[in-house]
Design a protein around this motif. Structure first.
Motif: not given
Lengths: 244, 323
Positions: B66-67, B69-71, B59-60, B73-74, B62-64
């Motif tokens: 996501f992080a 991707t989100m960074d 899970t972690m 975009k931001n 996976l979330f790395r």
């Protein structure tokens, strides 16, 4: 005056654009209502898992055809959105589609106690995860849904104890703790998702209280997993030990 | 905030290992004329500083992802917000310059200069926005429109104002978009060339920009009287009146700021009408050399306009303080 007629024509054309947009919005709202209805039916079914006599496998089997309905509703919405204008209209169904993802993630958890994958979302809801201007579910929708899943599992942990299933809260604790450590890796902006994530710790706490209550009364079954996740041992519930 | 902490983390970890890579990226961004801010590079550097991932659960991991991707975009969003702020400042400068074109003999020169400045703005401010607004798959992404909307509104106000001074007509949405065709290939990354052909002007930005235009025209009308031009307020008066009429025809726009802007527009119109009235009634009595003083007096009694510059610090909010 020449300019005057030109301006009138110009604004008449603009008004036509707005009229077209209004009718698109109305059509989308209509379809979103049917998605909401399908979601609610599914939610009613899935809320049965909190009953002491619940048969999870049977509930999941009954849910399968209802996801087809949800997927149909989503594809009908997709058909109403003009090409390339996803972001103009997506606020209409965002909340409902997050709810659909949450329901799908709950079923996946009940079936296999795993985190729903993008692949499984596509299978169940028929919508791609992604970005851009074509119809999709965004990463934020997925993350919102997982926050909702945590709340639902916190409630399920409590009700599992009532139903005499003492092993389940331990597994839920591991799952939600893992999810929580995942969320903590994200650099969230000060937006809705951040607020929703901030509420996640109350779910974690609630689950840990259940785990604590079971542990001190030696109700932990041998089969239950030990708290391997790093966050599991360090939260409020375990520090408030009245044993000494 | 996150970027800062990431930058701090990179500094703390002393990221010399990532420096060459960073310099390379900087050069690449320069090549495509995107102003790359150091913080973005540092965020990337911070990510590359070895994080102990050995204890990560799936899970972690996976979330790395996501992080990351989100960074990305931001960061893109932040870059656009910054460009939008620059665009606002530059557009306001054009407006102030054009406000000085009240005397007929300077007018052509000032308008020509303003048109040139606007072209520079398109190349230096809007072109980088167009690059960021397109995804790697060369599709325009409307989701970022919110980031640069305030700057675009100010730009549209400036363009439409100068366009009015040049032609006495309202610029159309289509004309605006035709000016924003960046037709040469822009190198977005080393292995992908994206041709940015079209930067859309949203109907919302267009309408809000045009409502702000009336405020500028009101100021210009009053300033014209000061320069001895009694014809200009009359022309502007009938133009703005027509504008308010056609705006009042619009229904169900769903634009949140529009009703407030239309009220400001109406009051601008009334101020112009008051000036026109005064010219007609008292203009004949006043010697031409005293008109400048008189105009100032009229405008301060009928309209409490401060000179240009009152909303200079207005930033992204546009001209809410027009009256």
């Amino acid at each position: 005056m020449a300019t005057e007629t030109q301006l009138v024509d110009l604004f008449a054309a603009i008004q036509q654009q707005f009229d077209a947009e209004t009718s698109i919005r109305e059509a989308i709202r209509e379809e979103v209502r049917s998605l909401e209805l399908s979601n609610r039916k599914l939610q009613t079914l899935l809320s049965q898992v909190h009953q002491p006599t619940a048969d999870d496998a049977q509930i999941c089997r009954a849910a399968a055809p209802m996801f087809v309905e949800v997927a149909q509703a989503l594809s009908k919405i997709a058909a109403k959105v003009p090409a390339g204008q996803f972001h103009r209209y997506c606020d209409h169904w965002k909340f409902s589609s997050q709810q659909s993802v949450f329901l799908a993630s709950l079923v996946v958890y009940l079936e296999s106690e795993t985190l729903i994958t993008f692949e499984q979302i596509r299978e169940k809801l028929g919508v791609e995860m992604g970005e851009g201007d074509s119809f999709h579910l965004a990463l934020e929708d997925y993350l919102f849904a997982l926050c909702n899943l945590s709340s639902e599992l916190a409630r399920l942990a409590v009700n599992s104890v009532t139903a005499g299933r003492f092993d389940r809260p331990f597994r839920i604790a591991n799952f939600v703790n893992d999810l929580n450590s995942g969320f903590r890796l994200l650099n969230l902006k000060n937006d809705g998702l951040r607020k929703r994530f901030d509420a996640l710790k109350y779910d974690v706490k609630k689950i840990e209280e259940v785990v604590y209550d079971l542990s001190i009364r030696r109700l932990r079954p041998d089969s239950a997993p030990t708290g391997s996740s790093s966050g599991a041992s360090s939260s409020g519930a375990s520090t408030a030990t009245p044993m000494s | 905030m996150e970027t800062e902490s990431a930058a701090a983390a990179a500094a703390a970890a002393g990221a010399p290992a990532t420096a060459p890579k960073r310099r390379f990226e900087g050069g690449q961004r320069d090549a495509c004329k995107v102003e790359d801010d150091a913080s973005t590079c540092l965020t990337k550097a911070a990510k590359r500083v070895a994080v102990d991932t050995s204890n990560d659960t799936p899970t972690m991991t996976l979330f790395r992802q996501f992080a990351a991707t989100m960074d990305a975009k931001n960061d893109r969003h932040e870059r656009l917000v910054k460009l939008s702020r620059d665009l606002t400042v530059q557009s306001k400068r054009v407006i102030f310059a054009a406000q000085r074109a009240t005397e007929a003999k300077q007018r052509d020169a000032i308008v020509a200069q303003a048109l040139q400045t606007l072209e520079d703005i398109r190349q230096n401010q809007i072109r980088p926005m167009a690059v960021d607004a397109y995804s790697m798959r060369s599709r325009f992404e409307s989701r970022y429109a919110r980031a640069y909307s305030p700057g675009m509104q100010e730009y549209i106000e400036a363009v439409s104002f100068v366009h009015y001074l040049a032609t006495a007509t309202l610029i159309t949405q289509r004309q605006l978009e035709e000016q924003l065709l960046f037709d040469e290939a822009l190198s977005v990354s080393i292995d992908l060339c994206v041709s940015v052909r079209f930067f859309p002007v949203t109907i919302t930005d267009y309408l809000l920009g045009v409502t702000d235009l009336t405020g500028e025209l009101m100021r210009f009308a009053i300033a014209s009287v000061g320069s001895g031009n009694q014809q200009e307020p009359m022309l502007i008066g009938s133009f703005v009146r027509t504008l308010t009429q056609v705006f009042s025809l619009l229904t169900g726009t769903g634009i949140r700021d529009l009703p407030a802007k239309l009220r400001v527009m109406q009051s601008s119109l009334e101020k112009i009408e008051q000036v026109c009235y005064n010219i007609t009634v008292r203009g004949s009595e006043i010697p031409k050399e005293m008109l400048a003083q008189a105009a100032q007096f009229w405008s301060s009694s009928s309209a409490t306009t401060s000179g240009p510059g009152d909303d200079y610090a207005g930033g992204a909010g546009g001209n809410q303080n027009d009256d």
